[in-house]
Design an enzyme around this catalytic site. Structure first.
Site, PDB file in Angstrom:
ATOM      1  CB  THR A 178     -21.352 -26.241 -36.917  1.00  0.00           C
ATOM      2  OG1 THR A 178     -21.266 -24.445 -36.766  1.00  0.00           O
ATOM      3  CG2 THR A 178     -19.786 -26.092 -35.713  1.00  0.00           C
TER       4      THR A 178
ATOM      5  CE  LYS B 294     -12.465  20.718  -7.484  1.00  0.00           C
ATOM      6  NZ  LYS B 294     -12.738  21.459  -8.705  1.00  0.00           N
TER       7      LYS B 294
ATOM      8  CG  ASN C 238     -19.642 -21.449 -34.423  1.00  0.00           C
ATOM      9  OD1 ASN C 238     -19.599 -22.889 -36.055  1.00  0.00           O
ATOM     10  ND2 ASN C 238     -19.951 -21.016 -34.943  1.00  0.00           N
TER      11      ASN C 238
ATOM     12  NE  ARG D 180     -28.234 -20.048 -31.650  1.00  0.00           N
ATOM     13  CZ  ARG D 180     -27.974 -18.482 -32.492  1.00  0.00           C
ATOM     14  NH1 ARG D 180     -26.997 -17.816 -32.443  1.00  0.00           N
ATOM     15  NH2 ARG D 180     -29.195 -18.074 -33.246  1.00  0.00           N
TER      16      ARG D 180
ATOM     17  CG  LEU E 158     -21.444  -4.250 -32.490  1.00  0.00           C
ATOM     18  CD1 LEU E 158     -22.508  -2.918 -32.446  1.00  0.00           C
ATOM     19  CD2 LEU E 158     -21.887  -5.519 -33.611  1.00  0.00           C
TER      20      LEU E 158
ATOM     21  CE1 TYR F  68       0.670   0.186   4.323  1.00  0.00           C
ATOM     22  CE2 TYR F  68      -0.378  -2.014   4.152  1.00  0.00           C
ATOM     23  CZ  TYR F  68       0.705  -1.059   4.926  1.00  0.00           C
ATOM     24  OH  TYR F  68       1.076  -1.744   6.260  1.00  0.00           O
TER      25      TYR F  68
END
Length: 272
Positions: free
Chosen positions: A161, A99, A174, A239, A193, A53
């Site tokens: 597959t 603060k 896969n 699946r 994406l 620490y």
């Protein structure tokens, strides 16, 4: 989980939206709660099994004063990320950043923000049926692993597959891979994406041919109905091309909705 507390670390820094704050500086007070497994440190009196620490306080001060931010929210975010990236034993960090001299024009003891950030365990299904399929999957996984906020920890075997839903297309390759990430589910979805886009993924036919498909299957034990990302994946349990590779890396993982181990779900689905 065990915890280490560091309370009221005082640092003079130059954060603030008002120009004078960036010139004159002011005091900030940081308090940490770190989630760390301290069992081995306690049993063996071993410093390498815990967080030093004193060192952490010094490095946090250096990091906190290195850059000037307008918002304490940004400063807090950066410090939590710094701790998690540089101290692997820390699984979660809670930070109260105060603060005391904030220019509020009112008498307050302090203003501050408190945030909590952690590493999350995520399982991602990957598939491809255009181009060099296996090489694409390997490159995509490597691309994710090179991000500082994502660490790939396990990768399943690769499986060839038959297509599902739209059958007039080539076979798929896969796999499933496990990552530790600092990203939220929504942030991670955006990242996946973008990776798909880098590999020129096009969405023309539903369940049609694709250069790359990346889906979040499980994210910790979260059950989410967010419109951007459903967790767990709503069709994963149906699946075998997801459940079978999932069994390679964590067969005892329990589906958070159906409360079954993935190895049992896979067994019920039959042959791949």
């Amino acid at each position: 989980m065990d915890k280490i507390h560091i309370k009221d670390l005082e640092i003079i820094a130059f954060h603030g939206a008002i120009p004078e704050e960036k010139v004159l500086g002011q005091k900030f007070v940081l308090s940490f709660e770190l989630d760390v497994d301290l069992r081995q440190a306690g049993k063996n009196d071993d410093l390498t099994k815990t967080v030093h620490y004193g060192e952490l306080a010094q490095k946090v001060e250096e990091e906190f004063t290195k850059t000037s931010y307008d918002l304490v929210e940004k400063a807090a975010e950066e410090i939590c990320e710094f701790v998690l990236l540089n101290y692997p034993l820390v699984k979660k960090v809670k930070l109260l950043l105060k603060k005391p001299w904030a220019p509020t024009r009112k008498h307050v003891e302090y203003v501050g923000v408190e945030i909590e950030r952690k590493w999350s365990k995520v399982y991602i299904a990957a598939g491809a049926n255009l181009g060099d399929k296996e090489e694409t999957l390997k490159e995509a996984i490597d691309k994710i692993d090179k991000r500082k906020d994502c660490v790939v920890t396990k990768v399943s075997n690769f499986y060839t597959t038959d297509p599902v839903g739209y059958e007039d297309q080539d076979k798929f390759v896969n796999c499933v891979f496990e990552i530790d990430t600092l990203q939220t589910p929504s942030e991670l979805m955006d990242t996946l994406l973008e990776v798909e886009k880098d590999f020129k993924r096009e969405r023309i036919i539903r369940w049609g041919p694709r250069t790359l498909d990346l889906d979040i299957i499980f994210y910790d034990d979260i059950i989410s109905y967010d419109e951007h990302i459903l967790i767990p994946h709503p069709r994963a349990h149906e699946r075998q091309f997801v459940m079978r590779p999932m069994c390679d890396i964590n067969p005892y993982y329990v589906h958070p909705i159906y409360r079954k181990r993935v190895m049992d779900i896979s067994s019920e689905l039959g042959e791949l």
